[in-house]
Design an enzyme around this catalytic site. Structure first.
Site, PDB file in Angstrom:
ATOM      1  N   GLU A  91      -4.473 -23.290  55.583  1.00  0.00           N
ATOM      2  CA  GLU A  91      -4.163 -23.204  56.993  1.00  0.00           C
ATOM      3  C   GLU A  91      -3.571 -24.460  57.577  1.00  0.00           C
ATOM      4  O   GLU A  91      -3.678 -25.557  57.043  1.00  0.00           O
ATOM      5  CB  GLU A  91      -5.382 -22.779  57.778  1.00  0.00           C
ATOM      6  CG  GLU A  91      -6.404 -23.853  57.914  1.00  0.00           C
ATOM      7  CD  GLU A  91      -7.469 -23.412  58.884  1.00  0.00           C
ATOM      8  OE1 GLU A  91      -8.122 -24.275  59.462  1.00  0.00           O
ATOM      9  OE2 GLU A  91      -7.621 -22.196  59.062  1.00  0.00           O
ATOM     10  N   CYS A 104      -1.921 -30.439  61.899  1.00  0.00           N
ATOM     11  CA  CYS A 104      -2.746 -30.792  60.745  1.00  0.00           C
ATOM     12  C   CYS A 104      -2.314 -29.916  59.571  1.00  0.00           C
ATOM     13  O   CYS A 104      -2.401 -28.691  59.625  1.00  0.00           O
ATOM     14  CB  CYS A 104      -4.211 -30.562  61.108  1.00  0.00           C
ATOM     15  SG  CYS A 104      -5.319 -30.930  59.758  1.00  0.00           S
ATOM     16  N   CYS A 111      -9.423 -27.906  46.400  1.00  0.00           N
ATOM     17  CA  CYS A 111      -9.417 -29.336  46.102  1.00  0.00           C
ATOM     18  C   CYS A 111     -10.369 -29.575  44.939  1.00  0.00           C
ATOM     19  O   CYS A 111     -11.440 -28.967  44.864  1.00  0.00           O
ATOM     20  CB  CYS A 111      -9.869 -30.150  47.316  1.00  0.00           C
ATOM     21  SG  CYS A 111      -9.850 -31.939  47.031  1.00  0.00           S
ATOM     22  N   CYS A 115     -16.250 -32.973  47.295  1.00  0.00           N
ATOM     23  CA  CYS A 115     -17.125 -33.733  48.196  1.00  0.00           C
ATOM     24  C   CYS A 115     -18.249 -32.813  48.679  1.00  0.00           C
ATOM     25  O   CYS A 115     -18.023 -31.634  48.975  1.00  0.00           O
ATOM     26  CB  CYS A 115     -16.341 -34.283  49.375  1.00  0.00           C
ATOM     27  SG  CYS A 115     -15.030 -35.418  48.863  1.00  0.00           S
ATOM     28  N   CYS A 118     -17.915 -30.698  52.026  1.00  0.00           N
ATOM     29  CA  CYS A 118     -16.594 -30.135  52.348  1.00  0.00           C
ATOM     30  C   CYS A 118     -16.446 -28.726  51.793  1.00  0.00           C
ATOM     31  O   CYS A 118     -16.648 -28.504  50.597  1.00  0.00           O
ATOM     32  CB  CYS A 118     -15.504 -31.029  51.781  1.00  0.00           C
ATOM     33  SG  CYS A 118     -13.843 -30.357  51.995  1.00  0.00           S
ATOM     34  N   CYS A 338      -9.427 -29.471  62.901  1.00  0.00           N
ATOM     35  CA  CYS A 338      -8.462 -29.836  61.869  1.00  0.00           C
ATOM     36  C   CYS A 338      -9.008 -29.585  60.478  1.00  0.00           C
ATOM     37  O   CYS A 338     -10.026 -30.095  60.093  1.00  0.00           O
ATOM     38  CB  CYS A 338      -8.144 -31.312  62.013  1.00  0.00           C
ATOM     39  SG  CYS A 338      -6.831 -31.817  60.948  1.00  0.00           S
TER      40      CYS A 338
HETATM   41  N1  SAH Z   1      -8.686 -34.837  51.055  1.00  0.00           N
HETATM   42  C1  SAH Z   1      -8.383 -35.709  52.130  1.00  0.00           C
HETATM   43  C2  SAH Z   1      -7.783 -35.011  53.330  1.00  0.00           C
HETATM   44  C3  SAH Z   1      -8.358 -33.681  53.708  1.00  0.00           C
HETATM   45  S1  SAH Z   1      -9.972 -33.717  54.322  1.00  0.00           S
HETATM   46  C4  SAH Z   1      -9.615 -36.506  52.525  1.00  0.00           C
HETATM   47  O1  SAH Z   1     -10.691 -36.209  52.042  1.00  0.00           O
HETATM   48  O2  SAH Z   1      -9.461 -37.448  53.293  1.00  0.00           O
HETATM   49  C5  SAH Z   1      -9.778 -34.330  55.990  1.00  0.00           C
HETATM   50  C6  SAH Z   1     -11.042 -34.928  56.571  1.00  0.00           C
HETATM   51  O3  SAH Z   1     -12.017 -33.914  56.882  1.00  0.00           O
HETATM   52  C7  SAH Z   1     -11.741 -35.892  55.601  1.00  0.00           C
HETATM   53  O4  SAH Z   1     -12.129 -37.071  56.269  1.00  0.00           O
HETATM   54  C8  SAH Z   1     -12.932 -35.077  55.180  1.00  0.00           C
HETATM   55  O5  SAH Z   1     -13.968 -35.889  54.692  1.00  0.00           O
HETATM   56  C9  SAH Z   1     -13.287 -34.347  56.429  1.00  0.00           C
HETATM   57  N2  SAH Z   1     -14.201 -33.223  56.221  1.00  0.00           N
HETATM   58  C10 SAH Z   1     -14.379 -32.485  55.104  1.00  0.00           C
HETATM   59  N3  SAH Z   1     -15.328 -31.530  55.294  1.00  0.00           N
HETATM   60  C11 SAH Z   1     -15.774 -31.676  56.552  1.00  0.00           C
HETATM   61  C12 SAH Z   1     -16.734 -30.985  57.351  1.00  0.00           C
HETATM   62  N4  SAH Z   1     -17.415 -29.940  56.866  1.00  0.00           N
HETATM   63  N5  SAH Z   1     -16.937 -31.407  58.605  1.00  0.00           N
HETATM   64  C13 SAH Z   1     -16.216 -32.446  59.114  1.00  0.00           C
HETATM   65  N6  SAH Z   1     -15.280 -33.111  58.419  1.00  0.00           N
HETATM   66  C14 SAH Z   1     -15.043 -32.741  57.156  1.00  0.00           C
HETATM   67 FE1  SF4 Z   2     -11.079 -32.679  48.828  1.00  0.00          FE
HETATM   68 FE2  SF4 Z   2     -12.594 -31.986  50.894  1.00  0.00          FE
HETATM   69 FE3  SF4 Z   2     -13.165 -34.195  49.529  1.00  0.00          FE
HETATM   70 FE4  SF4 Z   2     -10.936 -34.126  51.101  1.00  0.00          FE
HETATM   71  S1  SF4 Z   2     -13.070 -33.980  51.776  1.00  0.00           S
HETATM   72  S2  SF4 Z   2     -11.129 -34.892  48.998  1.00  0.00           S
HETATM   73  S3  SF4 Z   2     -10.370 -31.948  50.839  1.00  0.00           S
HETATM   74  S4  SF4 Z   2     -13.245 -32.092  48.726  1.00  0.00           S
END
Ligand code: SAH
Ligand code: SF4
Length: 361
Positions: A91, A104, A111, A115, A118, A338
């Site tokens: 999206e 965004c 991915c 994390c 996430c 975002c």
């Molecule tokens: N992979 C890259 C960019 C995409 S994630 C990164 O990790 O930076 C964009 C942002 O959203 C990152 O800072 C990530 O840690 C955050 N994010 C991921 N899951 C989230 C969640 N459930 N709530 C709030 N922020 C989140």
């Molecule tokens: Fe990948 Fe989500 Fe970690 Fe960003 S925050 S690197 S999108 S797993």
């Protein structure tokens, strides 16, 4: 097969035109039609010779990803769900604010980095997006939103903070960035285009040398022990190396600070003690902090920090003279802060089943 012109950056398009016996200025004309005009119909490109238009119709097309769904939030946030084929979807989210409009953009379906907090990570990795699929998000959104009274596109800023790790899809991401920056395409300032990374150190160095734009780094923990747990990539590129890479990046960056993103997880990384540790950690990196209230999703055991904890955490950073913004949660009624939509995206890992939309902060 027709060549999708959205797959080329400026140099590649020029080379492709040369292969077909066309001069470089023709490539620039076409670029302007596509990106400044939002045009996909070669017949409408009225300053091209009719013979060139006919040729392009045979061998080329301008095709953005297919939109499966569009949603509009009460606060003006818009979200497009894009079909990436074979059950994949990503999206794109548009966030209108006073004086600017931010898009965004996603760079991967899923991915690989997993994390802990996430929902994109929970899906596993599906595939890299092509250049056309990345720049096509901006092209499509601009076309949908139209221009303002001054004749400019409404999208003034782009953040690569959607699904995926942009620096693990390096080549396609950089080609798309070049189109965002090039004067014949969108001509955005480097300061208004932000790559967000979980900290892929060698790729940060490459980006600095090859296409420096504003950089946001996902930090999320004040020490390696906790960051290892929240972000497995930290085991490969631990904090010391990451922060050194941030400093190197700043030598050539268009902005004189790194934005550190920090998702606040209740009882995990949000204490005042951890905020103090964080201040020490970043003390010699010029930076700003973006605190992100966690966006919960069904399969997670994490919770959003309490407003009082967020306030205290923020105060510790501010007392150390760090500029802090706390991200507003936008578009919650359409689950469009975002980032990421999980619900319709195929889960390749079987770690979780399909679930409703859950998004970044
Ligand atoms: N992979 C890259 C960019 C995409 S994630 C990164 O990790 O930076 C964009 C942002 O959203 C990152 O800072 C990530 O840690 C955050 N994010 C991921 N899951 C989230 C969640 N459930 N709530 C709030 N922020 C989140
Ligand atoms: Fe990948 Fe989500 Fe970690 Fe960003 S925050 S690197 S999108 S797993």
């Amino acid at each position: 097969m027709q060549q999708n012109l959205l797959d080329f950056d400026v140099a590649q398009l020029t080379a492709w035109f040369a292969e077909h016996g066309e001069k470089p200025f023709r490539a620039r004309q076409v670029l302007r039609w596509i990106y400044k005009g939002g045009e996909s119909d070669f017949d409408a490109m009225s300053d091209l010779a009719v013979s060139l238009r006919e040729k392009l119709k045979q061998i080329a097309c301008v095709r953005a990803p297919k939109v499966m769904r569009e949603e509009l939030s009460d606060d003006g946030t818009r979200k497009w769900l894009l079909d990436m084929g074979t059950g994949n979807a990503v999206e794109t989210v548009f966030i209108p604010e006073e004086g600017r409009g931010t898009l965004c953009v996603s760079t991967q379906a899923g991915c690989a980095l997993d994390c802990a907090f996430c929902s994109t990570g929970k899906q596993g990795f599906n595939r890299n997006l092509s250049v056309a699929e990345i720049i096509g998000q901006l092209w499509w959104a601009n076309r949908q939103l139209g221009k303002d009274a001054a004749g400019s596109w409404q999208i003034s800023n782009v953040v690569l903070m959607g699904m995926g790790e942009p620096l693990l899809n390096y080549d396609n991401t950089v080609s798309a960035l070049r189109l965002m920056l090039d004067d014949h395409a969108y001509g955005l300032s480097r300061r208004r285009v932000t790559v967000s990374t979980s900290g892929i150190v060698p790729a940060m160095d490459r980006l600095r040398d090859e296409c420096p734009v504003a950089l946001a780094v996902s930090l999320h923990a004040p020490n390696d022990q906790l960051r290892d747990e929240l972000m497995p990539i930290n085991q490969k590129y631990p904090l010391k190396e990451l922060l050194a890479a941030c400093k190197r990046y700043l030598e050539k960056a268009p902005r004189d600070f790194i934005t550190f993103e920090y998702v606040l997880l209740d009882g995990v990384n949000d204490s005042e003690q951890q905020a103090r540790e964080l201040v020490q950690l970043v003390r010699d990196v010029p930076c700003k902090f973006n605190l992100i209230p966690f966006n919960p999703f069904p399969q997670t055991h994490y919770r959003r920090s309490k407003p009082e904890a967020i306030r205290r955490f923020r105060n510790v950073l501010m007392q150390a003279d760090i500029v802090v913004t706390t991200r507003k949660t936008r578009g919650e009624d359409i689950a469009a802060a975002c980032g990421q939509l999980a619900g319709l995206v195929q889960d390749k890992t079987q770690r979780t089943v399909q679930r409703p939309a859950a998004l970044h902060g």
